[in-house]
Scaffold this motif. Structure first.
Motif: not given
Length: 652
Positions: A595-602, A622-629
């Motif tokens: 899962i790659t996030l909007s900040n480029g990290r996965y 999926f516990p994320s506070k960023l959008t998923i890319k």
């Protein structure tokens, strides 16, 4: 309160069923079919439910004394032999008759194998020849001090001996003496035969004596005939054999040469002793020495005496054309063995058979350290007509192979000394249990040898295996003589890929390796069935893998994992994402996602196969506070997914 609890469960169940129903029409998956009951045979009294031999396990024993003579003629070369078999019946059953294999009868023009070979031929090309087949001169039985002769009943490649008095159970012994002869075929079903080189024929001699069929606790007498593709199933015993050949030939064979001083020159003896303590290859007979009179003792014939204990078979080779070299093998216990190669000038060279002994030595050391120590004292590789064939302590590889092809042939054929020579499975019924396991350990050896000199990451690539066998209608449990002639390669690579997935995706290296090594240790020099392997892995790994055994070995189902969609909790990406995946194929596997996030990290996460136990759709948070890319299923390409187009999701 009670009413509210029932109502809440009903609402959740209804919502869940709506979710499953939403995708039901798009999938072939049936969770009840995969995770439902299995119908395996009972382990019985001699095998445990945990996949090990029990205290009541038994197997019969066959000890052989053989004397054979190679008669080389201008048109026909024959083997004349006498075999004395001491057969021990450790079973709880009296035996009123014995069954033996006459493997050379495959080469009779009217054999079953010849009759079932396509007109166009195949790899084994069993057509028979006019002097093909074994000729039985006499059969004598000695039991309870009484000796008598009998007329055998021969059916194709099997021989029944109807005894005057039944052989007793639980350790009773009987002696069988057979005189026989046969002509050596040019191309012995890619397993033995003869090939002409400039300085003489190389004779690769196997399936060369009448040998006992296995009487076991699973099927009684195992009498499936030798027909070509299906290989062998043999009891263990001690072999003491003598080969008489023309005096200008070198003979190499399974086991230990007992009379080296009687058949070798003093110089060859000196070199052989040097090789036993040398990590580098030592030449016993150089290319220049082949054909030289000083290379031999000047006798018309020589008799070579070999012994091999606790083996299921022996084979040998003879030629005037042999270059011969050897090196020491260092085993984990500190014991030393010897690796040798025998090959004609046409095979020589540093890019060819000049490295054969190096390949053989290193393979033996790698497998001994990783799986089980090589139990015998020697091994030899012979260059000749066979593409690649294995016997205890001796292998035959194709004469014109070089570099990576030769490495692959050597490490595969000697790998068979672990499967099925040490772990003695029934090759004639379950080809995957030796070819596939061996292909799996070959992949490991290729990584280890010389820093991966010949390793190829595509050798067991999931997509390559899928594309090769995606149209196969025959599952791995299909017997060799019933599988499509274009499909038997899956015994090798589909099995190996399955073990690789179990190790890398399902269990992890530690749990898989422990369970696999327990299986090898517990069944060394014994006769495991596929169900013993399945139970052994389940128990030692601590995982119910019956779903995997069912789909991978008993079916031709396909895997198709897909990402259905992504939404955010209350449309707020800071509250986490709800990701929905679908299992569209009939197979199921754990789900690896990147899962790659909007900040480029996965992040990589793995969902267990259990998410498919109740249906074909699964939604998780999926516990994320960023959008998923983006999301990718199986980012490392370890699974044979049939449709990669639905394995990736990208945000609009």
């Amino acid at each position: 309160m009670y009413f509210f609890r029932i109502s809440l469960i009903a609402v959740l169940s209804f919502a869940s069923s709506l979710c499953y129903a939403q995708y039901a029409s798009n999938t072939e998956y049936n969770h009840q079919e995969l995770f439902g009951p299995i119908n395996w045979p009972s382990p019985g009294e001699s095998r445990t439910a945990s996949g090990k031999p029990s205290e009541r396990y038994w197997q019969n024993r066959a000890d052989y004394q053989i004397r054979a003579t190679l008669h080389e003629g201008s048109q026909d070369t024959t083997i004349n032999g006498e075999v004395n078999i001491t057969y021990t019946n450790n079973s709880p059953d009296e035996l009123e008759y014995l069954w033996l294999q006459l493997d050379q009868n495959l080469f009779k023009p009217d054999s079953r194998g010849a009759a079932s070979t396509p007109v166009t031929g195949d790899r084994f090309d069993v057509k028979g020849f006019n002097r093909g087949g074994v000729r039985i001169a006499s059969v004598n039985i000695t039991y309870k001090g009484q000796t008598y002769s009998l007329n055998p009943v021969i059916t194709d490649a099997r021989m029944q001996l109807r005894l005057n008095k039944a052989l007793g159970a639980k350790g009773d012994k009987i002696q069988v003496k057979i005189e026989y002869n046969f002509s050596i075929p040019l191309y012995g079903a890619d397993r033995m035969g003869r090939k002409k080189f400039n300085q003489g024929y190389v004779y690769e001699i196997a399936q060369w004596y009448p040998r006992m069929c296995v009487y076991d606790d699973v099927e009684g007498w195992n009498t499936l005939p030798y027909m070509g593709l299906g290989e062998f199933y043999c009891d263990y015993g001690d072999f003491d054999y003598y080969i008489t050949a023309p005096g200008d030939m070198i003979v190499v064979g399974s086991g230990d040469l007992q009379n080296a001083a009687e058949v070798l020159t003093p110089l060859q003896l000196k070199r052989l002793n040097e090789a036993r303590n040398s990590d580098k290859t030592v030449m016993l007979i150089t290319e220049k020495e082949v054909g030289d009179k000083s290379t031999h003792l000047g006798k018309e014939t020589l008799t070579w005496h070999f012994k091999m204990d606790n083996s299921r078979d022996v084979a040998w080779a003879a030629s005037k054309a042999f270059i011969w070299d050897a090196a020491s093998v260092n085993l984990p216990s500190g014991r030393k063995a010897i690796a040798m190669s025998a090959y004609p000038k046409e095979s020589a060279g540093n890019d060819a058979w000049g490295r054969s002994t190096e390949y053989l030595k290193n393979s033996m050391e790698i497998y001994s350290k990783k799986y089980f120590e090589y139990p015998w004292n020697s091994a030899v590789n012979v260059s000749g007509v066979a593409l690649g064939m294995e016997y205890p302590g001796i292998i035959f590889c194709l004469s014109n192979y070089k570099n990576g092809k030769l490495w692959g042939d050597v490490t595969h054929e000697i790998g068979h000394n672990w499967f099925p020579m040490i772990v003695g499975s029934n090759e004639r019924k379950y080809m995957w249990q030796d070819e596939g396991f061996n292909t799996f350990i070959n992949d490991y050896a290729a990584k280890e040898f010389n820093n991966g000199e010949y390793f190829s990451a595509t050798e067991l690539n999931a997509q390559s295996v899928l594309q090769q066998y995606k149209s196969s209608k025959d599952p791995l449990m299909t017997p060799p003589e019933a599988i499509g002639l274009n499909d038997y390669g899956q015994y090798y690579v589909k099995t190996a890929l399955g073990l690789k997935m179990l190790r890398n995706v399902v269990l992890g290296a530690d749990r898989f390796d422990y369970a696999f090594n327990q299986y090898i240790k517990n069944w060394a020099m014994k006769h495991p069935t596929p169900y013993d392997f399945f139970r052994a892995m389940n128990n030692a790994a601590g995982e119910d893998l019956n779903w995997f055994w069912k789909e991978w070995f008993f079916t031709t189902w396909k895997l198709d994992q897909a990402i259905e969609g992504v939404r955010y909790d209350d449309d707020d990406s800071t509250r986490g994402a709800l990701i929905t995946i679908v299992n569209k194929g009939k197979m199921a596997m754990p789900v690896d996602l990147r899962i790659t996030l909007s900040n480029g990290r996965y992040e990589n996460i793995q969902l267990p196969v259990n998410v498919w136990q109740r249906g074909s759709v699964w939604t998780f948070k999926f516990p994320s506070k960023l959008t998923i890319k983006s999301i990718v299923i199986d980012p490392n390409g370890e699974l044979p997914d049939a449709d990669l187009r639905n394995n990736e999701w990208k945000a609009n």
